[in-house]
Write a protein that holds these residues in place. Structure first.
Motif, PDB file in Angstrom:
ATOM      1  N   VAL A 154      -2.290  -9.272 -11.913  1.00 30.20           N
ATOM      2  CA  VAL A 154      -2.328  -9.729 -10.526  1.00 30.20           C
ATOM      3  C   VAL A 154      -2.159 -11.234 -10.474  1.00 30.20           C
ATOM      4  O   VAL A 154      -1.383 -11.764  -9.679  1.00 30.20           O
ATOM      5  CB  VAL A 154      -3.667  -9.330  -9.870  1.00 30.20           C
ATOM      6  CG1 VAL A 154      -3.703  -9.829  -8.438  1.00 30.20           C
ATOM      7  CG2 VAL A 154      -3.858  -7.842  -9.924  1.00 30.20           C
ATOM      8  N   LEU A 180       2.669 -15.112  -1.225  1.00 27.92           N
ATOM      9  CA  LEU A 180       1.638 -14.334  -1.916  1.00 27.92           C
ATOM     10  C   LEU A 180       1.499 -12.945  -1.315  1.00 27.92           C
ATOM     11  O   LEU A 180       0.948 -12.046  -1.930  1.00 27.92           O
ATOM     12  CB  LEU A 180       0.293 -15.064  -1.852  1.00 27.92           C
ATOM     13  CG  LEU A 180       0.166 -16.265  -2.792  1.00 27.92           C
ATOM     14  CD1 LEU A 180      -1.110 -17.014  -2.489  1.00 27.92           C
ATOM     15  CD2 LEU A 180       0.156 -15.798  -4.229  1.00 27.92           C
ATOM     16  N   ARG A 181       2.012 -12.788  -0.090  1.00 23.16           N
ATOM     17  CA  ARG A 181       1.918 -11.455   0.525  1.00 23.16           C
ATOM     18  C   ARG A 181       2.644 -10.420  -0.316  1.00 23.16           C
ATOM     19  O   ARG A 181       2.346  -9.234  -0.248  1.00 23.16           O
ATOM     20  CB  ARG A 181       2.433 -11.484   1.954  1.00 23.16           C
ATOM     21  CG  ARG A 181       3.930 -11.645   2.082  1.00 23.16           C
ATOM     22  CD  ARG A 181       4.356 -11.818   3.516  1.00 23.16           C
ATOM     23  NE  ARG A 181       3.807 -13.037   4.082  1.00 23.16           N
ATOM     24  CZ  ARG A 181       3.073 -13.063   5.187  1.00 23.16           C
ATOM     25  NH1 ARG A 181       2.811 -11.958   5.827  1.00 23.16           N
ATOM     26  NH2 ARG A 181       2.622 -14.191   5.656  1.00 23.16           N
ATOM     27  N   ALA A 216       0.101  -8.995  -2.508  1.00 26.68           N
ATOM     28  CA  ALA A 216      -0.863  -8.185  -1.754  1.00 26.68           C
ATOM     29  C   ALA A 216      -0.266  -6.826  -1.420  1.00 26.68           C
ATOM     30  O   ALA A 216      -0.925  -5.793  -1.569  1.00 26.68           O
ATOM     31  CB  ALA A 216      -1.275  -8.921  -0.477  1.00 26.68           C
ATOM     32  N   VAL A 217       0.994  -6.807  -0.977  1.00 33.11           N
ATOM     33  CA  VAL A 217       1.618  -5.528  -0.640  1.00 33.11           C
ATOM     34  C   VAL A 217       1.805  -4.691  -1.896  1.00 33.11           C
ATOM     35  O   VAL A 217       1.558  -3.484  -1.899  1.00 33.11           O
ATOM     36  CB  VAL A 217       2.970  -5.752   0.095  1.00 33.11           C
ATOM     37  CG1 VAL A 217       3.666  -4.427   0.319  1.00 33.11           C
ATOM     38  CG2 VAL A 217       2.753  -6.461   1.409  1.00 33.11           C
ATOM     39  N   LEU A 230      -0.015  -4.590  -4.533  1.00 37.57           N
ATOM     40  CA  LEU A 230      -1.300  -4.000  -4.892  1.00 37.57           C
ATOM     41  C   LEU A 230      -1.723  -2.940  -3.882  1.00 37.57           C
ATOM     42  O   LEU A 230      -2.165  -1.856  -4.253  1.00 37.57           O
ATOM     43  CB  LEU A 230      -2.367  -5.087  -4.933  1.00 37.57           C
ATOM     44  CG  LEU A 230      -2.455  -5.850  -6.231  1.00 37.57           C
ATOM     45  CD1 LEU A 230      -3.481  -6.945  -6.095  1.00 37.57           C
ATOM     46  CD2 LEU A 230      -2.850  -4.911  -7.349  1.00 37.57           C
ATOM     47  N   ALA A 231      -1.569  -3.262  -2.601  1.00 35.53           N
ATOM     48  CA  ALA A 231      -2.052  -2.352  -1.569  1.00 35.53           C
ATOM     49  C   ALA A 231      -1.337  -1.012  -1.692  1.00 35.53           C
ATOM     50  O   ALA A 231      -1.970   0.050  -1.666  1.00 35.53           O
ATOM     51  CB  ALA A 231      -1.826  -2.957  -0.190  1.00 35.53           C
ATOM     52  N   GLN A 237       7.242  -7.156   5.967  1.00 30.80           N
ATOM     53  CA  GLN A 237       6.709  -8.400   5.402  1.00 30.80           C
ATOM     54  C   GLN A 237       7.820  -9.214   4.743  1.00 30.80           C
ATOM     55  O   GLN A 237       7.873 -10.429   4.871  1.00 30.80           O
ATOM     56  CB  GLN A 237       5.590  -8.118   4.393  1.00 30.80           C
ATOM     57  CG  GLN A 237       4.332  -7.517   4.994  1.00 30.80           C
ATOM     58  CD  GLN A 237       3.735  -8.355   6.100  1.00 30.80           C
ATOM     59  OE1 GLN A 237       3.899  -9.569   6.137  1.00 30.80           O
ATOM     60  NE2 GLN A 237       3.057  -7.714   7.044  1.00 30.80           N
TER      61      GLN A 237
END
Lengths: 88, 764
Positions: B493, B636-637, B640-641, B643-644, B731
């Protein structure tokens, strides 16, 4: 009354030697953090989304600006998620 | 590639005698984007529609009305040719269709009336009393309606004006017969008495038959009318089948004729001559000249007024460079010039040197930017839509389509990174491309196929298929699993976070460089202060952020890189520093930039900041935190996406299959047929979660568990799939539109709409 209050504070703040598992674990706190951020995103998007749909109804060309503006507050929850991941 | 196709401004001048032929030729070429004459030249007026335009429009309206009556759609018929006596045939079709349509409306009206009467008589059938018994009395009043019988009784008992009454009920329907108190008139007494309660009155149908008979008679009538309606519809359907192709062909022919007839409105005309101007892709100019010469010989003058340059702001001039290799054509023009001049004395002055209007650009239309034809590699074509959704690029700015093509599908694929989902996205895209006619949908389809392809590619590297590692299924493929989403390992990550930031830096720098090139239009100084200043500020700041004392110090004592405040995974030579000594990624050994470089970066940032303040004023100062720092972090999104989506797929599988945890913390799904212990290579597993499919011992319970498991698996993965589109797709789109485009994109270019028509129903 005051004594009960003091005892309650002790429990909530986890002061003293408490043997049980803590009131809020790290994961629980993280979940609350992300949840609150998601709630905030949703609340912000609710108004923007309604306005965007109105704008699109007036003018189809507003669709893309509408989508973009609607997802702007998504940033809140995305960064909350990221910070939680980095912090855990 | 990054520039739109080059356009040439052309003018065609001739006598009005050849105008229809010229219009026809240009229309058939379908290449010239006509400019509107703005009426500013003395002695030149906008032209009038050609003769017969009214008639054409009228016929067009008739044909379109017929098409709408027949509910005709464009893809119902095959193309064909028009016969000569089409006007008579159209008239015949029109009369017949109108007759049938009138007939149909009449039958529908009658049907409506019958249905209304049926509705009215329904309650009386329930009552079961002959209809003729309910009316025609002199001494009593009769009323039928719907209401509660007890209430009715109570009210009637108390009513003073009623002497005696009787009620008959059937279902909810009440019929009341009442005689008035001594000497009163019977009419309306019941009505008056019932004023206070809820009672829905029904008028008694005027017939002598019993209600049943009356109803069956009406139903018979209704059936007859419905048959009639069906017959009319069938006849209309027949006409649609027979004449549909004919009508569509006429519509197309008339539409084209109407377009041609209206074209002179955009021309500058005198009593005898016309000048038409427009834009044409420079490469097609020769074709235009050839076609026009073939059609009308040398009785028109054609001239390429200018080739629009990419770096100039409108203002076409007559001296714009027309390359030397066009010499033959230019010479040709001079010949026609003379001929045309002889034919028509009043025109050439105006057309070539603009003498009458005291302008020296030789154009009759106002300065205007050329229309924009985007010119991209075939695979990047569909992505033009994503640029045009923001706005059509201007002629003189760089077209970012290629960059969107290079970044969007790749970033999307990285964020989802799953072979299973990738294949589904590709299938959805292919279906979109295959089954939808519209350009937009097929573009979306192609984009989805590209995005799906990259999703499969990254899915292979992540070794994921519907959230399950192929290795955990006992399938070991070369290079598969060389990357990880980091669902189970935090180091990945952190690595992806750093990689995202670097990707953001590169992406934004490209944006700023494009902005710099676009801004050169306004001069080098503007470009330096408005765009290069940002390049300095952005890169300077991040060079400092990526600097660390571990990579070398200046020996000054105080730490100018603020190393101890920077997150250890970002820079430095610690164990956590992902770019220095990652266990998973290439061992880059990058501990950060030395302190000296960091300080230079900081200086560059400050210089850039001052230049921004000079170039853009207070607004630039206010924007600095966002443009130089925030926009990069916005990338950085992507992590996040990633991982999500990964975790969502993981959770679905966890619910369905359950999982065992190995001593090193790795979770193995308990997939039937694949022993988790075999795959893990150790028996030391602890069960963390019992999946739905392993729910019970008894047959009933395990059957229920398996059914639930299948439902959760299918629905869960569909949800992840669809959320993947909105999350990863939107995004990334936002990163393109908000962060990237904002650095350079203006848009607002004119779309290229050549004067012409695509024939679909008539052979040319």
């Amino acid at each position: 009354m005051i004594e009960i209050g003091a005892a309650l504070t002790e429990v909530v703040l986890q002061n003293g030697a408490v043997e049980e598992s803590p009131f809020l674990t790290d994961y629980g706190a993280a979940a609350i953090a992300v949840g609150l951020a998601a709630l905030a995103s949703g609340y912000a998007e609710r108004g923007i989304g309604a306005a965007a749909v109105g704008a699109v109804a007036e003018d189809r060309d507003m669709l893309i600006p509408g989508i973009i503006l609607t997802v702007l507050p998504e940033t809140l929850v995305i960064f909350a998620l990221l910070i939680v991941i980095l912090a855990l | 590639m990054l520039r739109p196709e080059q356009m040439s401004k052309i003018s065609v001048t001739g006598s009005k005698g050849v105008m229809p032929t010229v219009i026809e030729t240009i229309h058939e070429l379908n290449l010239v984007h006509l400019s509107d004459y703005d009426g500013t030249w003395e002695g030149f007026e906008n032209g009038n529609p050609m003769e017969g335009a009214d008639n054409v429009s009228e016929k067009l309206v008739t044909v379109r009305a017929l098409e709408s009556t027949l509910d005709l759609s464009a893809d119902d018929v095959a193309p064909g040719t028009l016969v000569d006596d089409w006007e008579a045939r159209l008239e015949r079709v029109r009369t017949r269709v109108n007759e049938l349509d009138d007939e149909r409306s009449e039958v529908r009206e009658q049907l409506r009336q019958v249905e209304e009467r049926l509705d009215r008589v329904g309650p009386f059938a329930e009552l079961g009393i002959d209809l003729d018994l309910l009316s025609g009395y002199e001494h009593v009043d009769v009323l039928v309606g719907e209401g509660a019988p007890e209430e009715v009784d109570a009210v009637l008992d108390n009513a003073e004006e009623i002497g005696a009454y009787e009620t008959f009920t059937g279902g909810d329907i009440v019929a009341i017969v009442a005689s008035p108190a001594e000497g009163d008139e019977p009419a309306g007494i019941i009505d008056d008495a019932l004023v206070g309660i809820e009672f829905n009155r029904y008028a008694v149908p005027d017939t002598e038959k019993s209600p049943q008979e009356y109803v069956s008679e009406l139903e018979e009538r209704k059936a007859t009318l419905e048959d009639e309606l069906d017959a009319t519809d069938a006849e209309l359907g027949e006409i649609k089948l027979e004449e549909g192709g004919f009508l569509l062909r006429i519509e197309e022919e008339l539409r084209i004729e109407a377009q041609r007839a209206d074209a002179p409105l955009q021309f500058a005309t005198t009593r005898r001559a016309f000048i038409a101007e427009g834009w044409i892709p420079s490469g097609e100019y020769d074709e235009l000249v050839t076609s026009l010469n073939d059609a009308v010989g040398d009785s028109v003058e054609i001239e390429e007024l200018e080739r629009a340059e990419y770096d100039r702001h409108g203002a076409p001039t007559h001296s714009a460079p027309v390359p030397a290799e066009e010499g033959g054509v230019v010479g040709d023009e001079e010949d026609t010039d003379e001929t045309a001049a002889e034919e028509d004395g009043e025109k050439p002055k105006a057309a070539t040197d603009g003498g009458t209007a005291n302008r020296d650009d030789g154009a009759v239309t106002m300065d205007e930017d050329p229309p924009v034809v985007l010119d991209n590699l075939t695979p990047a074509k569909p992505f033009e839509m994503m640029v045009q959704m923001v706005s059509q690029p201007k002629y003189r700015e760089l077209d970012p389509t290629l960059l969107v093509f290079l970044t969007f599908p790749a970033a999307f694929g990285f964020m989802i990174g799953d072979i299973g989902y990738g294949i589904l996205y590709m299938a959805m895209g292919w279906a979109c491309w295959k089954f939808f006619d519209s350009d937009a949908m097929s573009a979306i389809g192609s984009i989805a196929v590209w995005a799906g392809g990259f999703t499969v590619f990254f899915g292979y590297l992540f070794d994921d298929i519907f959230g399950v590692h192929m290795a955990d299924l006992g399938l070991y493929l070369p290079l598969a699993g060389s990357l990880s989403k980091g669902i189970q390992t935090v180091e990945w990550v952190l690595l992806w976070a750093v990689v995202s930031v670097i990707f953001g830096l590169v992406h934004l720098n490209i944006g700023l460089i494009i902005g710099f090139i676009n801004e050169l239009d306004h001069g080098l100084k503007a470009a330096i202060f408005e765009k290069f200043s940002w390049i300095l500020a952005l890169n300077g700041l991040f060079i400092w952020i990526f600097s660390h004392q571990d990579a070398g110090t200046l020996g000054l004592g105080p730490d100018l890189t603020a190393a101890e405040y920077k997150p250890p995974f970002l820079v430095g030579s610690g164990e956590e520093a992902v770019l220095h000594s990652s266990d998973y990624f290439m061992d880059l050994g990058f501990a950060g930039f030395p302190e000296l470089v960091g300080v230079i970066g900081l200086v560059a940032f400050l210089v850039g900041f001052v230049m921004v303040a000079v170039g853009e004023g207070i607004a630039g100062v206010a924007e600095t935190p966002a443009w130089a720092f925030g926009h990069v972090l916005s990338y950085l999104r992507i992590v996040a996406v990633l991982l999500a989506k990964g975790v969502m797929a993981f959770v679905v599988n966890l619910l369905v299959f359950g999982a065992y945890e190995a001593p090193n913390g790795y979770m193995y799904f308990d997939i039937p047929g694949v022993g988790a212990e075999t795959v893990a290579g150790t028996g030391d597993l602890s069960q963390q979660f019992v999946g739905l499919i392993h729910l019970g011992d008894g047959i009933a319970l395990s059957a229920l568990g398996i059914i639930l498991g299948v439902i959760v698996f299918v629905v869960g993965h569909i949800v992840v799939l669809l959320l993947g589109i909105t999350a990863a797709g939107i995004q990334m789109l936002r990163l393109e539109y908000v962060e990237f485009f904002q650095k350079f994109y203006e848009g607002g270019g004119e779309e290229y709409e050549p004067f012409g028509d695509d024939r679909t129903h008539t052979a040319d």
